[in-house]
Design a protein around this motif. Structure first.
Motif, PDB file in Angstrom:
ATOM      1  N   ALA A   1       0.841  -1.203   0.000  1.00 24.81           N
ATOM      2  CA  ALA A   1       0.000   0.000   0.000  1.00 24.81           C
ATOM      3  C   ALA A   1       0.872   1.247   0.000  1.00 24.81           C
ATOM      4  O   ALA A   1       0.579   2.240  -0.695  1.00 24.81           O
ATOM      5  CB  ALA A   1      -0.922  -0.005   1.215  1.00 24.81           C
ATOM      6  N   ASP A   2       1.960   1.194   0.757  1.00 26.66           N
ATOM      7  CA  ASP A   2       2.855   2.352   0.821  1.00 26.66           C
ATOM      8  C   ASP A   2       3.536   2.588  -0.530  1.00 26.66           C
ATOM      9  O   ASP A   2       3.618   3.729  -1.004  1.00 26.66           O
ATOM     10  CB  ASP A   2       3.902   2.123   1.909  1.00 26.66           C
ATOM     11  N   LEU A   3       3.995   1.515  -1.170  1.00 24.86           N
ATOM     12  CA  LEU A   3       4.648   1.654  -2.477  1.00 24.86           C
ATOM     13  C   LEU A   3       3.653   2.159  -3.533  1.00 24.86           C
ATOM     14  O   LEU A   3       4.009   2.956  -4.411  1.00 24.86           O
ATOM     15  CB  LEU A   3       5.255   0.316  -2.912  1.00 24.86           C
ATOM     16  N   SER A   4       2.422   1.688  -3.434  1.00 24.96           N
ATOM     17  CA  SER A   4       1.402   2.135  -4.392  1.00 24.96           C
ATOM     18  C   SER A   4       1.138   3.633  -4.237  1.00 24.96           C
ATOM     19  O   SER A   4       1.070   4.372  -5.229  1.00 24.96           O
ATOM     20  CB  SER A   4       0.105   1.353  -4.178  1.00 24.96           C
ATOM     21  N   ALA A   5       1.025   4.078  -2.994  1.00 24.59           N
ATOM     22  CA  ALA A   5       0.757   5.495  -2.749  1.00 24.59           C
ATOM     23  C   ALA A   5       1.920   6.359  -3.198  1.00 24.59           C
ATOM     24  O   ALA A   5       1.735   7.413  -3.823  1.00 24.59           O
ATOM     25  CB  ALA A   5       0.466   5.722  -1.263  1.00 24.59           C
ATOM     26  N   ARG A   6       3.172   5.892  -2.889  1.00 26.45           N
ATOM     27  CA  ARG A   6       4.330   6.696  -3.265  1.00 26.45           C
ATOM     28  C   ARG A   6       4.559   6.671  -4.779  1.00 26.45           C
ATOM     29  O   ARG A   6       5.017   7.659  -5.364  1.00 26.45           O
ATOM     30  CB  ARG A   6       5.558   6.220  -2.493  1.00 26.45           C
ATOM     31  N   SER A   7       4.236   5.583  -5.428  1.00 26.52           N
ATOM     32  CA  SER A   7       4.363   5.527  -6.892  1.00 26.52           C
ATOM     33  C   SER A   7       3.354   6.457  -7.545  1.00 26.52           C
ATOM     34  O   SER A   7       3.666   7.153  -8.528  1.00 26.52           O
ATOM     35  CB  SER A   7       4.152   4.096  -7.379  1.00 26.52           C
ATOM     36  N   THR A   8       2.149   6.471  -6.997  1.00 26.01           N
ATOM     37  CA  THR A   8       1.127   7.379  -7.523  1.00 26.01           C
ATOM     38  C   THR A   8       1.550   8.824  -7.347  1.00 26.01           C
ATOM     39  O   THR A   8       1.403   9.657  -8.250  1.00 26.01           O
ATOM     40  CB  THR A   8      -0.217   7.127  -6.813  1.00 26.01           C
ATOM     41  N   ALA A   9       2.111   9.146  -6.177  1.00 28.25           N
ATOM     42  CA  ALA A   9       2.565  10.514  -5.919  1.00 28.25           C
ATOM     43  C   ALA A   9       3.704  10.901  -6.859  1.00 28.25           C
ATOM     44  O   ALA A   9       3.819  12.053  -7.287  1.00 28.25           O
ATOM     45  CB  ALA A   9       2.993  10.656  -4.466  1.00 28.25           C
ATOM     46  N   ALA A  10       4.559   9.910  -7.189  1.00 23.59           N
ATOM     47  CA  ALA A  10       5.684  10.202  -8.080  1.00 23.59           C
ATOM     48  C   ALA A  10       5.227  10.581  -9.478  1.00 23.59           C
ATOM     49  O   ALA A  10       5.969  11.221 -10.232  1.00 23.59           O
ATOM     50  CB  ALA A  10       6.617   8.993  -8.140  1.00 23.59           C
ATOM     51  N   LEU A  11       3.998  10.193  -9.848  1.00 18.84           N
ATOM     52  CA  LEU A  11       3.487  10.462 -11.193  1.00 18.84           C
ATOM     53  C   LEU A  11       2.636  11.735 -11.272  1.00 18.84           C
ATOM     54  O   LEU A  11       2.057  12.024 -12.319  1.00 18.84           O
ATOM     55  CB  LEU A  11       2.628   9.273 -11.671  1.00 18.84           C
ATOM     56  N   LYS A  12       2.576  12.513 -10.189  1.00 22.38           N
ATOM     57  CA  LYS A  12       1.649  13.644 -10.149  1.00 22.38           C
ATOM     58  C   LYS A  12       1.984  14.715 -11.198  1.00 22.38           C
ATOM     59  O   LYS A  12       1.109  15.435 -11.662  1.00 22.38           O
ATOM     60  CB  LYS A  12       1.613  14.272  -8.749  1.00 22.38           C
ATOM     61  N   ASP A  13       3.245  14.828 -11.566  1.00 21.71           N
ATOM     62  CA  ASP A  13       3.631  15.847 -12.535  1.00 21.71           C
ATOM     63  C   ASP A  13       3.726  15.316 -13.957  1.00 21.71           C
ATOM     64  O   ASP A  13       4.160  16.031 -14.865  1.00 21.71           O
ATOM     65  CB  ASP A  13       4.980  16.463 -12.135  1.00 21.71           C
ATOM     66  N   THR A  14       3.368  14.070 -14.163  1.00 25.71           N
ATOM     67  CA  THR A  14       3.398  13.495 -15.507  1.00 25.71           C
ATOM     68  C   THR A  14       2.017  13.598 -16.130  1.00 25.71           C
ATOM     69  O   THR A  14       1.003  13.711 -15.439  1.00 25.71           O
ATOM     70  CB  THR A  14       3.832  12.017 -15.464  1.00 25.71           C
ATOM     71  N   VAL A  15       1.960  13.602 -17.454  1.00 23.95           N
ATOM     72  CA  VAL A  15       0.691  13.671 -18.188  1.00 23.95           C
ATOM     73  C   VAL A  15       0.398  12.287 -18.758  1.00 23.95           C
ATOM     74  O   VAL A  15       1.009  11.862 -19.757  1.00 23.95           O
ATOM     75  CB  VAL A  15       0.754  14.716 -19.318  1.00 23.95           C
ATOM     76  N   LEU A  16      -0.523  11.592 -18.105  1.00 26.67           N
ATOM     77  CA  LEU A  16      -0.872  10.231 -18.495  1.00 26.67           C
ATOM     78  C   LEU A  16      -2.387  10.087 -18.536  1.00 26.67           C
ATOM     79  O   LEU A  16      -3.122  10.888 -17.967  1.00 26.67           O
ATOM     80  CB  LEU A  16      -0.295   9.220 -17.506  1.00 26.67           C
ATOM     81  N   ASP A  17      -2.821   9.035 -19.185  1.00 24.61           N
ATOM     82  CA  ASP A  17      -4.244   8.714 -19.223  1.00 24.61           C
ATOM     83  C   ASP A  17      -4.405   7.237 -18.896  1.00 24.61           C
ATOM     84  O   ASP A  17      -3.528   6.414 -19.215  1.00 24.61           O
ATOM     85  CB  ASP A  17      -4.817   9.029 -20.605  1.00 24.61           C
ATOM     86  N   LYS A  18      -5.520   6.911 -18.241  1.00 22.45           N
ATOM     87  CA  LYS A  18      -5.834   5.521 -17.892  1.00 22.45           C
ATOM     88  C   LYS A  18      -4.715   4.875 -17.074  1.00 22.45           C
ATOM     89  O   LYS A  18      -4.318   3.734 -17.317  1.00 22.45           O
ATOM     90  CB  LYS A  18      -6.103   4.708 -19.158  1.00 22.45           C
TER      91      LYS A  18
END
Length: 464
Positions: free
Chosen positions: A35-52
């Motif tokens: 859960a911690d890795l999932s949350a931190r990975s999601t946070a790491a992508l906050k400045d990227t432009v992605l879809d789906k």
């Protein structure tokens, strides 16, 4: 040996609960880590432009699935997750958003909604386009059916925003960008809208051009309604400019006697050629009706209402299009007002006097030619004469004091006779009328002012 076997058979079943306890502990310990890795990975992508975007974690291994809008953006996203502390391995399931060839974007308006479809290059731009459409068509539903795709030309957003500014000027229609070509079709909401859109298209961003502009103007409509009960003539719709506006208003005030002209006209571009000529002629026909409606739509004239007597109805039907420019169409729908009951000579005189107090029979300057603007009052006089068929009527002509007495005397006689000729042509018997000229001998006002002279120039109907 037997003792050893007996001893082992007693202790090894104890390993089973021990293994269960160890697995439970390991599972409970892994869940927080994942859960911690999932949350931190999601946070790491906050400045990227992605879809789906979808992240799944198995132990310390992360699977990243997403659609990126560029190869660089895709690599940056994978690297961002790889840099998360505690991540051992990244399973790269990313791919590029499909490229649209050609890149097509649409904005379509109908009666109830605006629909945005085709492709947008980024989620944020998709949102901005939707918000811009809602702002432009305040209160109208905006349906977002846009997908995401690569391949948008440079300055696409600026072009789309400029075109969305035009969607509010449409009653219905469609605007399409295909790569750098712009196509427009539909109907402008108001007069001048087509021209405003054409002017705005000159500001398309560099590289964009108009492939087709099939925006149509709404009908150019002028209307006039004659209401005998309210004694009004109401003018609505459009005129080309202030000069034409003034000319039409002046003409209406001359043609309609006893009625107040309510002027609600607006100036707007888009009038057909010879608009003024056609409208003035049509107003002349309307002035001869008891009640009626005139609608001029582009180059089509529709006149409906009740004529005062059968001869007038026939004359209006036959003559409506004579003064119209070429290529104009006209449609008379003229009926005849039910005939009023007969009256005696006294009432007949009263009716004549009331009519001529409201309006005047006009003539060309120093001539006996009846001004066409007098057709309306002449028809009312004829209608009244038809109601008193047994009376004899003197048509008396009067002039102002300008000029020689002999000229004024002759002019007054000729004008009186011209009126009788008009009445006879309408079907009244000539034996009922006598033309008498009084020249300037019976003034109603002084001849030292223009207003006084105008009062003295007159025709009177006298029942004898």
């Amino acid at each position: 040996m037997q003792k050893l076997f007996l001893w082992a058979s007693k202790w090894w079943p104890g390993l089973i609960p021990l293994a269960v306890m160890w697995g439970f502990a390991a599972w409970n310990n892994t869940l927080p880590v994942e859960a911690d890795l999932s949350a931190r990975s999601t946070a790491a992508l906050k400045d990227t432009v992605l879809d789906k975007t979808r992240i799944t974690v198995d132990g310390r291994d992360v699977s990243l699935a997403a659609e990126a809008f560029s190869e660089e953006g895709r690599r940056d996203a994978v690297m961002a997750v790889e840099m998360v502390p505690g991540v051992r391995l990244v399973d790269d399931l990313t791919r590029l958003v499909p490229e649209a060839k050609p890149f097509v974007w649409n904005a379509e308006r109908d009666v109830v909604r605006v629909t945005l479809s085709g492709s947008a290059p980024l989620p944020s731009m998709k949102q901005r386009l939707t918000e811009a459409a809602r702002k432009e068509v305040n209160g109208v539903e905006v349906a977002d059916q846009m997908g995401l795709a690569r391949g948008a030309p440079p300055r696409f957003e600026a072009a789309a925003m400029l075109l969305l500014d035009q969607i509010g000027k449409l009653k219905d229609g469609k605007i399409t960008i295909t790569d750098t070509k712009v196509n427009l079709s539909g109907m402008a909401r108001e007069l001048g809208g087509r021209e405003a859109i054409a002017a705005a298209l000159k500001n398309l961003p560099e590289g964009f051009s108009v492939a087709a502009n099939d925006i149509k103007a709404p009908p150019y409509i002028f209307q006039a309604y004659k209401d005998p009960v309210a004694a009004t003539v109401t003018l609505t719709g459009y005129v080309p400019d202030n000069n034409v506006h003034a000319a039409i208003a002046t003409s209406a005030s001359r043609k309609f006697f006893g009625e107040k002209v309510v002027d609600n006209l607006k100036a707007s571009i888009g009038a057909p050629g010879s608009f003024n000529t056609a409208v003035v002629a049509a107003l002349g026909a309307l002035s001869r009706l008891s009640t009626g409606t005139l609608v001029v739509s582009d180059r089509e004239v529709k006149l409906s209402g009740d004529a005062l007597y059968e001869g007038a109805a026939n004359d209006i039907r036959a003559g409506l299009g004579k003064d119209f420019p070429k290529n104009w169409q006209y449609k008379p729908e003229i009926t005849v007002k039910p005939a009023a009951g007969p009256v005696d000579g006294t009432v007949c005189q009263q009716l004549f006097t009331e009519l001529l107090n409201k309006g005047k029979i006009r003539f060309a300057t120093k001539r006996a030619d009846i001004d066409p603007d007098s057709a309306g009052i002449l028809d009312h006089l004829i209608e009244t004469a038809l109601r008193c068929p047994t009376t004899n009527i003197e048509v008396a002509g009067h002039t102002d004091a300008d000029g020689e007495d002999s000229f004024n005397q002759a002019l007054s006689e000729k004008r009186a006779q011209a009126v009788i000729d008009y009445l006879v042509k309408a079907g009244l018997p000539a034996t009922r009328f006598t033309a008498v000229g009084y020249g300037a001998t019976q003034p109603l006002a002084g001849n030292d002012t223009d207003d006084g002279k105008a009062q003295n120039r007159r025709i009177e109907f006298l029942v004898r």
